[in-house]
Design a protein around this motif. Structure first.
Motif, PDB file in Angstrom:
ATOM      1  N   TYR A  16       0.819  -1.215   0.000  1.00  0.00           N
ATOM      2  CA  TYR A  16       0.000   0.000   0.000  1.00  0.00           C
ATOM      3  C   TYR A  16       0.848   1.258   0.000  1.00  0.00           C
ATOM      4  N   PHE A  17       2.175   1.121   0.289  1.00  0.00           N
ATOM      5  CA  PHE A  17       3.060   2.280   0.207  1.00  0.00           C
ATOM      6  C   PHE A  17       3.873   2.270  -1.086  1.00  0.00           C
ATOM      7  N   SER A  18       3.475   1.431  -2.074  1.00  0.00           N
ATOM      8  CA  SER A  18       4.086   1.507  -3.397  1.00  0.00           C
ATOM      9  C   SER A  18       3.651   2.801  -4.069  1.00  0.00           C
ATOM     10  N   ALA A  19       4.568   3.427  -4.821  1.00  0.00           N
ATOM     11  CA  ALA A  19       4.221   4.683  -5.487  1.00  0.00           C
ATOM     12  C   ALA A  19       3.211   4.466  -6.602  1.00  0.00           C
ATOM     13  N   THR A  20       3.413   3.422  -7.379  1.00  0.00           N
ATOM     14  CA  THR A  20       2.508   3.132  -8.496  1.00  0.00           C
ATOM     15  C   THR A  20       2.191   1.645  -8.488  1.00  0.00           C
ATOM     16  N   PRO A  21       1.144   1.229  -7.789  1.00  0.00           N
ATOM     17  CA  PRO A  21       0.801  -0.191  -7.732  1.00  0.00           C
ATOM     18  C   PRO A  21       0.608  -0.787  -9.121  1.00  0.00           C
ATOM     19  N   ALA A  22       1.141  -1.992  -9.320  1.00  0.00           N
ATOM     20  CA  ALA A  22       1.051  -2.655 -10.620  1.00  0.00           C
ATOM     21  C   ALA A  22      -0.199  -3.516 -10.739  1.00  0.00           C
ATOM     22  N   SER A  23      -0.847  -3.810  -9.620  1.00  0.00           N
ATOM     23  CA  SER A  23      -2.030  -4.676  -9.648  1.00  0.00           C
ATOM     24  C   SER A  23      -3.210  -3.953 -10.296  1.00  0.00           C
ATOM     25  N   PRO A  24      -4.177  -4.707 -10.852  1.00  0.00           N
ATOM     26  CA  PRO A  24      -5.380  -4.077 -11.399  1.00  0.00           C
ATOM     27  C   PRO A  24      -6.107  -3.260 -10.326  1.00  0.00           C
ATOM     28  N   GLU A  25      -6.735  -2.159 -10.765  1.00  0.00           N
ATOM     29  CA  GLU A  25      -7.410  -1.293  -9.783  1.00  0.00           C
ATOM     30  C   GLU A  25      -8.559  -1.994  -9.073  1.00  0.00           C
ATOM     31  N   ALA A  31      -4.197  15.790   2.088  1.00  0.00           N
ATOM     32  CA  ALA A  31      -4.101  14.327   2.133  1.00  0.00           C
ATOM     33  C   ALA A  31      -2.800  13.953   1.433  1.00  0.00           C
ATOM     34  N   VAL A  32      -1.836  13.461   2.205  1.00  0.00           N
ATOM     35  CA  VAL A  32      -0.492  13.203   1.675  1.00  0.00           C
ATOM     36  C   VAL A  32      -0.234  11.698   1.651  1.00  0.00           C
ATOM     37  N   ASP A  33       0.218  11.211   0.505  1.00  0.00           N
ATOM     38  CA  ASP A  33       0.553   9.795   0.367  1.00  0.00           C
ATOM     39  C   ASP A  33       1.560   9.666  -0.766  1.00  0.00           C
ATOM     40  N   VAL A  34       2.320   8.571  -0.765  1.00  0.00           N
ATOM     41  CA  VAL A  34       3.244   8.307  -1.873  1.00  0.00           C
ATOM     42  C   VAL A  34       2.574   7.453  -2.948  1.00  0.00           C
ATOM     43  N   ASN A  35       1.395   6.911  -2.646  1.00  0.00           N
ATOM     44  CA  ASN A  35       0.693   6.009  -3.541  1.00  0.00           C
ATOM     45  C   ASN A  35      -0.232   6.819  -4.451  1.00  0.00           C
ATOM     46  N   ARG A  50      -2.308   5.900  -6.710  1.00  0.00           N
ATOM     47  CA  ARG A  50      -3.664   5.365  -6.803  1.00  0.00           C
ATOM     48  C   ARG A  50      -4.489   5.825  -5.607  1.00  0.00           C
ATOM     49  N   ALA A  51      -3.887   5.822  -4.428  1.00  0.00           N
ATOM     50  CA  ALA A  51      -4.597   6.295  -3.242  1.00  0.00           C
ATOM     51  C   ALA A  51      -4.990   7.761  -3.391  1.00  0.00           C
ATOM     52  N   LEU A  52      -4.070   8.584  -3.886  1.00  0.00           N
ATOM     53  CA  LEU A  52      -4.379  10.004  -4.050  1.00  0.00           C
ATOM     54  C   LEU A  52      -5.506  10.218  -5.053  1.00  0.00           C
ATOM     55  N   ASP A  53      -5.523   9.428  -6.117  1.00  0.00           N
ATOM     56  CA  ASP A  53      -6.619   9.524  -7.079  1.00  0.00           C
ATOM     57  C   ASP A  53      -7.952   9.188  -6.421  1.00  0.00           C
ATOM     58  N   LEU A  54      -7.947   8.184  -5.551  1.00  0.00           N
ATOM     59  CA  LEU A  54      -9.182   7.822  -4.842  1.00  0.00           C
ATOM     60  C   LEU A  54      -9.633   8.931  -3.903  1.00  0.00           C
ATOM     61  N   VAL A  55      -8.683   9.556  -3.197  1.00  0.00           N
ATOM     62  CA  VAL A  55      -9.057  10.672  -2.322  1.00  0.00           C
ATOM     63  C   VAL A  55      -9.725  11.772  -3.144  1.00  0.00           C
TER      64      VAL A  55
END
Length: 213
Positions: free
Chosen positions: A6-15, A88-92, A94-99
């Motif tokens: 969950y702290f990956s910058a750009t997760p490779a798994s499907p959304e 809202a600060v994160d390195v991920n 995908r997480a930022l897009d969801l926020v």
């Protein structure tokens, strides 16, 4: 999730986007979550303990959710303090897009979901709320806190939730030793195996004790 964290910058798994009903700031809302982010199916227990054991956020100024995930803390802050600016600060990514998706869907234009380096250097925070990423390792975690806690405004508090079995007590001791001058550190609450740690930045100069007659 394969090799994703969950702290990956750009997760490779499907959304695998999904809609989840949760309660935030006393309201039942529907949010979008996805694979490759922290706790995609619900508000995790630690975040729940944090949200239940912190005071209402300041009504204005800059507020920080450090390690936002899909946004339960940031969205709660924005719902409770609509006139504040919530970071809202994160390195991920995908997480930022969801926020961003969730803030837009909930009509919360006061949420900025950004990477750490995109927070302007002159911004100070009237509160920090965080379920920090303990599993990044002690060195990375300490560096994260050393970067952001000094950006508390004077007479402002950071609230961190950490699982007892993952080193909450040792982290509290480290915080007290690291932020010895101008700060105070205390355990504010416990629940469901978690500790809520409060870090207070005092004023400068610190207030003098009152002499009683």
């Amino acid at each position: 999730m394969g090799s994703d964290h969950y702290f990956s910058a750009t997760p490779a798994s499907p959304e695998n986007l999904r809609r989840v009903r949760v309660t935030l700031a006393g309201r039942e809302v529907e949010v979008t979550t996805a694979s490759g982010v922290f706790s995609p199916d619900h508000v995790d227990s630690g975040t729940g303990v944090l949200l239940s054991n912190t005071p209402p956020p300041p009504p204005g100024g800059n507020l920080l959710d450090l390690g936002s995930g899909w946004g339960p803390i940031a969205l709660s802050l924005a719902l409770e303090s609509p006139h504040a600016t919530v970071w809202a600060v994160d390195v991920n990514e995908r997480a930022l897009d969801l926020v961003r998706r969730n803030a837009e869907a909930l009509g919360l234009p006061n949420v900025n979901a950004v990477l750490p380096d995109d927070v302007p250097a002159d911004v100070v925070f009237r509160t920090i709320r965080s379920n920090p990423p303990i599993r990044v390792g002690k060195h990375e975690l300490h560096g994260l806190l050393e970067r952001w806690i000094p950006r508390l405004d004077e007479r402002a508090d950071a609230w961190l939730v950490v699982q007892r079995n993952l080193g909450s007590d040792s982290l509290q001791r480290w915080l007290a030793a690291t932020f010895e001058r101008g700060y105070s550190v205390q355990r504010a609450a416990t629940g469901r195996g978690f500790r809520v740690i409060k870090v207070r930045r005092h004023g400068s100069p610190p207030s003098e004790p009152i002499d009683l007659p």
